[in-house]
Design an enzyme around this catalytic site. Structure first.
Site, PDB file in Angstrom:
ATOM      1  N   ARG A 477       0.813  -1.215   0.000  1.00  0.00           N
ATOM      2  CA  ARG A 477       0.000   0.000   0.000  1.00  0.00           C
ATOM      3  C   ARG A 477       0.850   1.271   0.000  1.00  0.00           C
ATOM      4  NH1 ARG A 477      -5.506  -0.475   0.984  1.00  0.00           N
ATOM      5  NH2 ARG A 477      -6.214  -2.557   1.598  1.00  0.00           N
ATOM      6  N   GLU A 506      -1.322  -8.321   4.404  1.00  0.00           N
ATOM      7  CA  GLU A 506      -2.733  -8.332   4.778  1.00  0.00           C
ATOM      8  C   GLU A 506      -3.339  -9.678   4.414  1.00  0.00           C
ATOM      9  OE1 GLU A 506      -4.883  -5.052   3.162  1.00  0.00           O
ATOM     10  OE2 GLU A 506      -3.300  -3.593   3.627  1.00  0.00           O
ATOM     11  N   GLU A 517     -10.719  -2.485  -5.022  1.00  0.00           N
ATOM     12  CA  GLU A 517     -10.050  -1.492  -4.161  1.00  0.00           C
ATOM     13  C   GLU A 517      -8.734  -1.049  -4.779  1.00  0.00           C
ATOM     14  OE1 GLU A 517      -8.533  -0.982   0.481  1.00  0.00           O
ATOM     15  OE2 GLU A 517      -9.114  -2.954  -0.279  1.00  0.00           O
ATOM     16  N   ASP A 574     -14.337   4.907 -12.561  1.00  0.00           N
ATOM     17  CA  ASP A 574     -14.855   6.277 -12.571  1.00  0.00           C
ATOM     18  C   ASP A 574     -13.800   7.198 -13.179  1.00  0.00           C
ATOM     19  OD1 ASP A 574     -16.707   8.305 -12.052  1.00  0.00           O
ATOM     20  OD2 ASP A 574     -15.706   8.829 -10.178  1.00  0.00           O
ATOM     21  N   HIS A 796     -19.098   0.951   1.784  1.00  0.00           N
ATOM     22  CA  HIS A 796     -17.893   0.198   1.432  1.00  0.00           C
ATOM     23  C   HIS A 796     -17.948  -0.003  -0.081  1.00  0.00           C
ATOM     24  CE1 HIS A 796     -17.027  -0.553   5.652  1.00  0.00           C
ATOM     25  NE2 HIS A 796     -18.273  -1.011   5.811  1.00  0.00           N
ATOM     26  N   CYS A 798     -15.843  -0.958  -2.227  1.00  0.00           N
ATOM     27  CA  CYS A 798     -15.207  -2.131  -2.814  1.00  0.00           C
ATOM     28  C   CYS A 798     -16.166  -3.314  -2.862  1.00  0.00           C
ATOM     29  CB  CYS A 798     -13.972  -2.519  -2.004  1.00  0.00           C
ATOM     30  SG  CYS A 798     -12.720  -1.211  -1.955  1.00  0.00           S
TER      31      CYS A 798
END
Length: 830
Positions: A477, A506, A517, A574, A796, A798
């Site tokens: 990340r 993760e 995500e 988007d 949320h 995702c």
């Protein structure tokens, strides 16, 4: 020909040369003109079974008998068509004779008739309607501009004057719209439809008559593509009233239409076997006949199919005129014509009552003919500005149920799979069908690559694993962009595999949420203004490529890869690119093979395209083009353009020596075109080139040739047409049920929102204000309950999930929901 005796009468057995359908007929009765089974036009030789025209012509030549004398001797090939109407629909026993497949509120010809019904239709001999009187409005005069030669029918009892050439005759019809409507009104009041029936029977009996009634000036040729020379309002009124007339008039109209098509087909054949070219009057007649609403009924499809085949068989020059004349029609008749052709194609492919239509193997030309005529309408629509109808109205969703890959392979392999394919006419395939073809084609390429990887592992004596079937990205990340760049660069050969994303450190299995995500986080960072890759115009609401020079353009390649992966993995992004971006992305649609220096992403664009990127600049250029004063002195421009790059202003010449060339009224159009080309093509070429190759590295497929720029945008960004009722159907609940008061209040509030608020809600909950191209049914939406009525709703994105507290009142729910969606930022991430 076989003859038998039946109660003293001689019976002969006639056989269609196309479908081998056999029928009994009295020897002295008029010969059949149309096969009742396959609809093929054929004639009777009088010496055996009916023969195709070519054989008849050869027989006539051998006997040295002129064609018209032979026709008179036989009683005429147009002598009767009552048998056709008797067998127009299915002749199966037990069929409902009043069945009306489409609009039962209107009177339409039934798909089958009683045996006695043929006696109600006047016979046709040598092209003449027997025992029918003309309307008193009908007169005849002569001119040399007719397409039909002098005929006995047109000289019956009417006044006529010959042209100087003494060759052609034009009937002059004086009836206008008001007179026609008065006739309709009087017929309804007096229940006497004789005048109206005479009008329809005569008007559609030949191409000459059609032109005489609907041509604005029969003495004028109207050879321009800009004007068909037709009274289109009169055409629409005549057809609008047709379905409200008694069935006898409708049958007479169809009968006359068959006559006109047969006459045209006969007139195209000369005695020496040569084909006579069509005149502009012929094309006008086709344009009128195409708009007949009777062809909406499946019982008329045999006639409709033959007319479509004759139109499809016209040469390119004739098609050119038809296309330009169709674009002169209004939207309503064009829309009706498209709907009529869609229905014809769908019912032929998937007939609800197969027994009502000829066998598919006997009329395989029906669908190709209709599709080719649809192509003419599509070409006319593309030439119109604005469009006559939206491009998606040409979609036929019925075709989604075909074997699309078989259609695609037929198109791709014409040498081994010769034949018609809908992929040759991609405008008729829905965006869903095109996406299916694109994805399956990519899957086939992925399977080939996976098979090669498997073989390589076996050769190296390594154990294969499931991971080799996926594009696995391991991302930290904290290093989102750099890790994504490195992973994609290392796994270029795996881009066509299914995407799986893992965030390092993760735990979790990617079931779609982690992939989405990753897309959202990465795009939000790349498109941020501080990152410097893209500029954003608030007035246009779009991003555009920064023209600043870079050491490397890998990030632009990454954005292209992301868009390609989104298409392949059905992820909606988007991204706010203008329409011209997708035009450039398909220029060319297929990457030039083994030619890294080939120019890509460059296409001619106009000031209207610039308006979607920089509306204020485009407005200034339009003002320059319209300025009436002294352009050189008042504007003081030269062929240069200035741009800001890292805080400094850089000046670039639009053409060699541009700094010394002033913009004048004489060269301002050249200046505007060079300016637009520089902004949208030249200044960002290396950036867009990298972006182009990134997208095509994932979506490289010949299927892209079938896509419009608008369709590529829909594949990437989704469908902008929202229907919240469809969203409700796919919603699942966690902690709620569909009958809870809070849920009922929620949907009532959402349905009451205007469209812009509904889009903001969708953006807040899913990360995009658009839906999948296949509709809401491809989405999963979840509403979960959480305690705390003082909290705002949360999302949320995702997982397309809305977290909704159990508010006690509808007013409170509305206020909290509005606050949440109006203050959502970025991609709507929590």
């Amino acid at each position: 020909m076989a003859t038998t005796q039946n109660n003293g009468e001689q019976i002969r057995l006639i056989e269609c040369p196309i479908c081998d359908h056999k029928a009994k007929q009295q020897v002295n009765s008029p010969p059949r003109t149309i096969c009742p089974k396959c609809g093929n036009f054929y004639v009777d030789s009088g010496e055996g079974p009916p023969q195709p025209r070519r054989l008849v012509r050869e027989r006539q030549e051998r006997k040295n008998i002129p064609e018209n004398e032979e026709r008179n001797k036989q009683g005429g090939r147009l002598q009767t068509i009552s048998n056709f109407f008797q067998n127009l629909g299915s002749n199966k026993k037990g069929k409902n004779k009043t069945d009306k497949p489409y609009n039962s509120a209107r009177s339409q010809p039934s798909s089958s008739m009683s045996e006695d019904s043929s006696s109600e239709l006047p016979p046709i001999t040598n092209g003449q309607m027997i025992n029918q009187k003309r309307s008193p409005n009908f007169q005849l005069s002569l001119t040399s501009k007719s397409r039909e030669s002098l005929s006995p029918r047109s000289l019956r009892s009417d006044k006529a004057t010959l042209s100087p050439q003494n060759r052609h005759i034009y009937p002059v019809r004086t009836k206008n719209i008001d007179q026609f409507l008065d006739d309709i009104k009087n017929a309804k009041e007096k229940d006497n439809w004789k005048i109206v029936q005479d009008f329809y029977s005569t008007t559609f009996d030949s191409f000459m008559e059609i032109n005489a009634v609907f041509k604005r000036d029969p003495g004028k040729e109207y050879k321009s593509t800009e004007d068909p020379g037709l009274k289109m309002d009169f055409v629409q009124i005549v057809f609008d009233n047709l379905l409200d007339t008694p069935q006898e008039i409708q049958k007479a109209t169809l009968k006359a239409t068959i006559n006109s098509l047969l006459k045209d087909k006969r007139n195209q054949e000369s005695g020496n076997g040569m084909i006579r070219p069509h005149t502009k009057d012929d094309l006008r007649a086709y344009l009128v006949l195409m708009q007949n609403p009777q062809f909406e009924s499946a019982s008329t499809y045999v006639i409709f199919a033959h007319m479509l085949r004759q139109i499809a068989a016209l040469n390119d020059h004739d098609h050119h005129f038809l296309v330009h004349w169709i674009r002169r029609l209004k939207s309503v008749p064009v829309r009706k014509l498209i709907k009529r052709l869609h229905s014809f194609i769908s019912i032929r492919l998937f007939p609800p009552r197969p027994q009502d239509l000829p066998p598919m193997q006997k009329c395989s030309w029906w669908v190709p003919s209709a599709t080719k005529v649809m192509a003419l309408i599509n070409a006319a629509n593309n030439l119109s500005s604005p469009l006559l109808v939206p491009f998606y109205e040409f979609y036929n969703p019925t075709l989604d149920h075909l074997d699309l890959m078989a259609e695609y392979y037929t198109w791709q392999n014409p040498s081994s799979c010769a034949g018609f394919s809908f992929c040759q006419y991609p405008f008729i395939l829905s965006i869903t069908a095109k996406r299916t073809i694109l994805q399956r084609d990519s899957e086939q390429q992925m399977i080939i690559m996976a098979r090669r990887s498997l073989v390589a592992k076996v050769q190296r004596r390594q154990l294969p694993d499931v991971g080799m079937l996926f594009l696995n990205l391991n991302i930290r990340r904290a290093y989102l962009v750099s890790d994504s760049l490195n992973e994609i660069a290392e796994k270029q050969h795996d881009l066509k595999k299914k995407l799986k994303v893992t965030f390092v450190g993760e735990p979790g299995l990617d079931m779609g949420g982690l992939t989405k995500e990753w897309f959202l986080l990465l795009l939000r960072q790349i498109f941020h203004s501080d990152y410097g890759m893209f500029t954003y115009d608030k007035k246009a609401g779009v991003h555009w490529f920064s023209s600043a020079q870079c050491e490397t353009y890998q990030e632009f390649n990454l954005v292209g890869v992301l868009m390609g992966l989104a298409v392949y993995n059905s992820i909606i992004l988007d991204i706010r690119f203008p329409a011209c971006c997708y035009k450039k992305l398909l220029s060319p649609a297929v990457v030039p093979y083994n030619n890294p220096r080939a120019v890509v992403g460059v296409t001619p664009l106009t000031v209207n395209d610039l308006k979607t990127v920089q509306p204020e600049v485009a407005s200034g250029l339009k003002d320059l083009l319209l300025y009436d004063g002294d352009v050189e002195d008042d504007f003081g421009l030269t062929f240069q353009v200035s741009q800001s790059e890292f805080g400094s202003v850089k000046t670039v010449e639009l053409k060699p020596g541009g700094a010394d060339i002033s913009v004048t009224k004489a060269n301002r159009e050249e200046y505007v075109q060079l300016y637009v080309d520089w902004v949208l093509n030249r200044s960002i070429y290396p950036q867009f080139q990298a972006f182009y190759h990134g997208f095509h590295s994932v979506c490289a497929s010949n299927a892209l040739i079938m896509l419009r720029p608008q369709e590529v945008e829909m594949l990437v960004c989704g469908n902008p047409n929202l229907d919240m009722k469809e969203l409700k159907k796919v919603t699942v609940y966690d902690g709620y049920s569909s009958n809870d008061p809070a849920i009922k209040n929620f949907w009532d509030i959402l349905f009451s929102f205007p469209l812009d608020l509904q889009k903001k809600f969708l953006l807040f909950t899913t990360g995009s204000d658009r839906i999948p191209i296949g509709g809401m049914s491809e989405m999963q939406f979840k509403i979960s309950r959480v305690s705390g009525s003082d909290l705002l709703p949360m999302a949320h994105t995702c997982f397309n999930q809305l977290v909704l507290p159990g508010y006690k009142s509808k007013k409170s729910l509305r206020q909290k929901l509005l606050t949440a969606i109006e203050n959502a930022e970025g991609f709507g991430l929590e």
